[in-house]
Design an enzyme around this catalytic site. Structure first.
Site, short mmCIF file in Angstrom:
data_model
loop_
_atom_site.label_atom_id
_atom_site.label_comp_id
_atom_site.label_asym_id
_atom_site.label_seq_id
_atom_site.Cartn_x
_atom_site.Cartn_y
_atom_site.Cartn_z
N CYS A 52 -36.93 32.67 2.79
CA CYS A 52 -35.69 31.98 2.39
C CYS A 52 -35.96 31.06 1.21
CB CYS A 52 -35.16 31.17 3.58
SG CYS A 52 -33.87 30.00 3.11
N CYS A 55 -35.59 27.12 2.34
CA CYS A 55 -36.43 26.42 3.32
C CYS A 55 -37.45 25.51 2.61
CB CYS A 55 -37.15 27.43 4.21
SG CYS A 55 -36.12 28.07 5.56
N ASN A 77 -28.87 25.30 -9.67
CA ASN A 77 -28.73 26.71 -9.30
C ASN A 77 -29.50 27.61 -10.27
OD1 ASN A 77 -27.73 29.32 -8.59
ND2 ASN A 77 -25.85 28.38 -7.82
N HIS A 121 -33.48 26.29 9.08
CA HIS A 121 -32.87 27.51 8.57
C HIS A 121 -31.75 28.00 9.49
CE1 HIS A 121 -32.90 31.27 6.26
NE2 HIS A 121 -32.85 31.95 7.41
N ASN A 188 -19.62 27.86 0.98
CA ASN A 188 -19.24 29.17 1.51
C ASN A 188 -20.08 29.41 2.73
OD1 ASN A 188 -17.46 29.87 -0.58
ND2 ASN A 188 -19.15 30.55 -1.87
N GLY A 194 -18.83 35.70 1.48
CA GLY A 194 -19.66 35.95 0.30
C GLY A 194 -20.92 35.11 0.26
N SER A 196 -24.67 34.43 0.74
CA SER A 196 -25.77 35.39 0.75
C SER A 196 -26.99 34.84 1.47
CB SER A 196 -26.11 35.82 -0.68
OG SER A 196 -26.16 34.70 -1.53
N HIS A 199 -29.09 29.90 5.54
CA HIS A 199 -29.61 28.52 5.53
C HIS A 199 -28.45 27.57 5.19
CE1 HIS A 199 -33.27 25.85 5.16
NE2 HIS A 199 -32.24 25.05 4.89
N HIS A 201 -26.12 25.37 3.52
CA HIS A 201 -26.11 24.81 2.17
C HIS A 201 -24.72 24.88 1.55
CE1 HIS A 201 -26.19 29.08 1.13
NE2 HIS A 201 -25.88 28.76 -0.12
N GLN A 203 -22.57 24.08 -2.49
CA GLN A 203 -22.78 24.11 -3.92
C GLN A 203 -21.97 23.01 -4.58
OE1 GLN A 203 -22.95 27.92 -5.92
NE2 GLN A 203 -22.63 29.01 -4.00
N LEU A 351 -5.99 38.69 2.73
CA LEU A 351 -4.96 38.26 1.78
C LEU A 351 -5.01 39.26 0.64
CD1 LEU A 351 -5.02 34.36 1.58
CD2 LEU A 351 -3.63 35.83 2.99
N GLN A 361 0.90 35.20 2.70
CA GLN A 361 1.68 35.46 3.93
C GLN A 361 0.79 35.16 5.11
OE1 GLN A 361 1.08 38.09 6.22
NE2 GLN A 361 2.94 37.84 7.41
O1 LIG Z 1 -23.20 31.50 -5.41
P1 LIG Z 1 -23.35 32.49 -4.32
O2 LIG Z 1 -23.37 31.86 -2.94
O3 LIG Z 1 -24.48 33.46 -4.53
O4 LIG Z 1 -22.01 33.37 -4.38
C1 LIG Z 1 -20.82 33.13 -3.69
O5 LIG Z 1 -20.17 31.94 -4.12
C2 LIG Z 1 -19.70 31.93 -5.47
C3 LIG Z 1 -18.93 30.64 -5.68
O6 LIG Z 1 -17.86 30.51 -4.80
C4 LIG Z 1 -18.82 33.15 -5.78
O7 LIG Z 1 -18.56 33.19 -7.18
C5 LIG Z 1 -19.52 34.45 -5.36
O8 LIG Z 1 -18.62 35.55 -5.54
C6 LIG Z 1 -19.93 34.34 -3.90
O9 LIG Z 1 -20.58 35.52 -3.48
O1 LIG Z 2 0.55 46.01 6.67
P1 LIG Z 2 -0.87 46.39 6.96
O2 LIG Z 2 -1.38 47.51 6.10
O3 LIG Z 2 -1.10 46.63 8.45
O4 LIG Z 2 -1.72 45.07 6.62
C1 LIG Z 2 -2.32 44.79 5.39
O5 LIG Z 2 -1.37 44.55 4.37
C2 LIG Z 2 -0.53 43.42 4.51
C3 LIG Z 2 0.30 43.28 3.26
O6 LIG Z 2 -0.49 43.16 2.09
C4 LIG Z 2 -1.35 42.13 4.77
O7 LIG Z 2 -0.46 41.09 5.11
C5 LIG Z 2 -2.35 42.33 5.90
O8 LIG Z 2 -3.17 41.19 6.03
C6 LIG Z 2 -3.20 43.57 5.59
O9 LIG Z 2 -4.13 43.79 6.62
#
Ligand SMILES: O=P(O)(O)O[C@H]1O[C@H](CO)[C@@H](O)[C@H](O)[C@H]1O
Ligand SMILES: O=P(O)(O)O[C@H]1O[C@H](CO)[C@@H](O)[C@H](O)[C@H]1O
Lengths: 386, 386
Positions: A52, A55, A77, A121, A188, A194, A196, A199, A201, A203, A351, A361
């Site tokens: 890691c 760590c 970073n 960790h 995150n 997302g 990765s 541990h 942490h 940002q 979403l 929604q």
């Molecule tokens: O920076 P990381 O943890 O490698 O990456 C994660 O956070 C970033 C900042 O929100 C995003 O841009 C990346 O898409 C996500 O995978």
């Molecule tokens: O309507 P579906 O295909 O079951 O569902 C999908 O599309 C919808 C409309 O974009 C979203 O609100 C849902 O979160 C998504 O899983």
């Protein structure tokens, strides 16, 4: 008094902080789910992982070695989205041509930090008692302070006792080479968000530009302040919610935490300072302890909800590092938690489609979400299992 | 002429259609990826699946049976996010109280349709030649027409030969019970985009409200039209991009398709009508054939890029069903494709953390993305493998 009809009908709710709407369809939770499920993370992690890069004592991608830190550790970073130095770029003149109107760009520099929340960790904020979260808040405060415009009214609020972060606990936080406009502190958590590396942490990205979301919010906060004789939108909102109670998840004397009226994500939570606090530097010791208590409480509730390590993105919004007095006075310290799970540890809310093309929604109402989160307080489920 | 510096430095680009910014960090593609990978969908699907609620002749959740359709088939969503009828709700009066300012809601009714693109369970738009995509565009047009305000200038453009959809090919499209404001046509493709059934299909949600995204865009289109002496932002933009070429992926006489200057998703594509077309009803036969060609071409390129069934959300933006003459004249027909993949069939771009809290961020530039998509035209990889 909750408006019972809204539990039953499709409606839109207004988000006065962003100036935008969200579509709420409470009856839609009944639809069956045949789509993607997240893998429930059942893997037992070791307390120390030699591979890691976060760590203590380990080597990082670009060759640096982490100190044997015992609370938090901060470094720049290794794959930063913005850098302090880069080739100069001047945006083309607005000469009235189509290209100058439609192909606009501006250079952005900045600094990206990573901050570990613990040397261990295999833990998360949900496993950490408030006393152990407090050093995280202190570290955020120190980094924010080190980047503040010395002429900002906030610089006066910053404790003179604050050590320069570069001498604290082995943190590698040089003085910034220029005055940045805004600092975004965020976390995150979980692969679904997302992240990765498990541990614990977060940002911190600091930029010469004021990004979209804080800029939208700041616009609304300033407008409200002008229109409502100096009142603060979020201070008013926390007061109202604390009185009403139906969207409250947890509160103490300094903070209200709950599912906002206009929440987009199923179990979205906002933490709002009850008194007017512009930024981390405005928090006194009691406020910081209260904030640590809120973070400990809601991350634990999140994990308890579906008995899983609950994924989310969390972000702190506060005053810009530099700005007009009006901008700084209108700012109000708050934290957003955006978690993607909807129905269980493995079924998330996407979403997508309509949400991307038309409007966010949600299915369950914020009142229903808050009730479920209120009902799963107490000890962390993992600890009870032992 | 591409601005070579922008391939190398962090910068923000302005999206004049939404009035918002995106952060571009081209150097960041170098970071290693240890996080979540999508499962590459290798499952061979049958042409007909007896358990699929979209296949011809099958029974659906609420008991209806699908006809044995041979092109497209439309029905009202069994789990609609908005419904035509619901309990009446009157928003509380704006009495100056905190609650009336901060807890605002409005009732929304509407109608949600599902539209299948083909009776075959195991194909996608990328497998369909333009002639077979044309009926999809015709069906969209019929449904849009059936919901148009009869007093709208667009109603005059609608072909009188258009059959009422309820009599077409067994489609169950009753007349709407009231005048809706906006119709959102979209497709979620792939499990990564929350799609719960692989049978090729899209959705159509129609509401009494004008949703956030089309409303933002309409505002920008109207402002541009006023400021630029009646010109249309997107018509101007398609012209400029077609001349420049560096962000073009494909074009024909009616449409430009490419990675927009301000793209958020790594391989985002916009399809824009070259001449001023307010909505589907403005497209003549040639335009529709050209649109079918564009959709066939770019969905095939998407699949070829990582040799996978490429996930995306796709949505049509066009004039509202009813609105002021200015709103309708300022509208311009276009389609957005938002695909989540970044580096391979299994590594996606997460718009989380910074993106949610601060500002959308992308790694590869739109010019680099367009070049890669230009380079993978031709036959569908799956067909070449046979
Ligand atoms: O920076 P990381 O943890 O490698 O990456 C994660 O956070 C970033 C900042 O929100 C995003 O841009 C990346 O898409 C996500 O995978
Ligand atoms: O309507 P579906 O295909 O079951 O569902 C999908 O599309 C919808 C409309 O974009 C979203 O609100 C849902 O979160 C998504 O899983």
């Amino acid at each position: 008094m909750p408006d019972a009809i809204l539990d039953d009908i499709s409606h839109r709710r207004y988000n006065p902080l962003r100036g935008s709407w969200v579509l709420v369809s409470p009856h839609r939770t009944k639809r069956p789910w045949q789509g993607q499920q997240e893998a429930a993370s059942k893997i037992e992690l070791p307390q120390y992982d030699p591979s890691c890069y976060l760590c203590p004592g380990n080597k990082r991608a670009q060759g640096d070695t982490n100190p044997k830190y015992d609370r938090t550790f901060v470094f720049v970073n290794d794959y930063a989205a913005v850098k302090e130095q880069q080739t100069e770029y001047e945006s083309p003149a607005q000469d009235g041509s189509l290209a100058s109107r439609l192909l606009r760009a501006e250079s952005t520099t900045g600094k990206c930090y990573v901050i570990t929340f613990s040397p261990d960790h295999n833990i998360t904020l949900a496993d950490m008692p408030a006393e152990i979260i407090l050093p995280v808040i202190d570290t955020w405060t120190k980094i924010y302070t080190a980047h503040l415009d010395p002429h900002s009214p906030l610089a006066r609020a910053a404790k003179p006792t604050t050590l320069p972060p570069s001498t604290t606990n082995g943190h590698i936080v040089d003085q910034p080479s220029q005055q940045y406009r805004y600092m975004q502190i965020f976390e995150n958590k979980g692969q679904a968000m997302g992240c990765s590396n498990p541990h614990p942490h977060g940002q911190i990205w600091t930029t010469t530009s004021l990004p979209e979301e804080p800029s939208l919010e700041l616009g609304s906060l300033q407008r409200y302040r002008r229109e409502q004789g100096g009142c603060n939108l979020l201070e008013d909102y926390a007061k109202l919610e604390s009185e009403k109670g139906e969207r409250t998840v947890f509160e103490n004397s300094s903070f209200w935490a709950g599912c906002p009226w206009w929440a987009t994500w199923p179990f979205e939570i906002m933490v709002i300072a009850k008194a007017h606090k512009r930024a981390l530097v405005d928090l006194d010791q009691q406020n910081k302890e209260d904030l640590a208590e809120v973070i400990a409480d809601i991350t634990r509730r999140y994990d308890n909800l579906f008995e899983t390590s609950f994924p989310y993105s969390m972000g702190v919004h506060q005053a810009p590092l530099t700005g007009t007095n009006e901008e700084i006075e209108a700012s109000h310290f708050h934290i957003h938690f955006y978690p993607p799970l909807l129905r269980s540890a493995t079924v998330r809310k996407f979403l997508v489609g309509y949400e991307m093309m038309a409007e966010p929604q949600r299915d369950i109402t914020p009142e229903q979400a808050a009730k479920r989160l209120r009902d799963c307080g107490g000890e962390l489920y993992r600890r009870k299992l032992r």
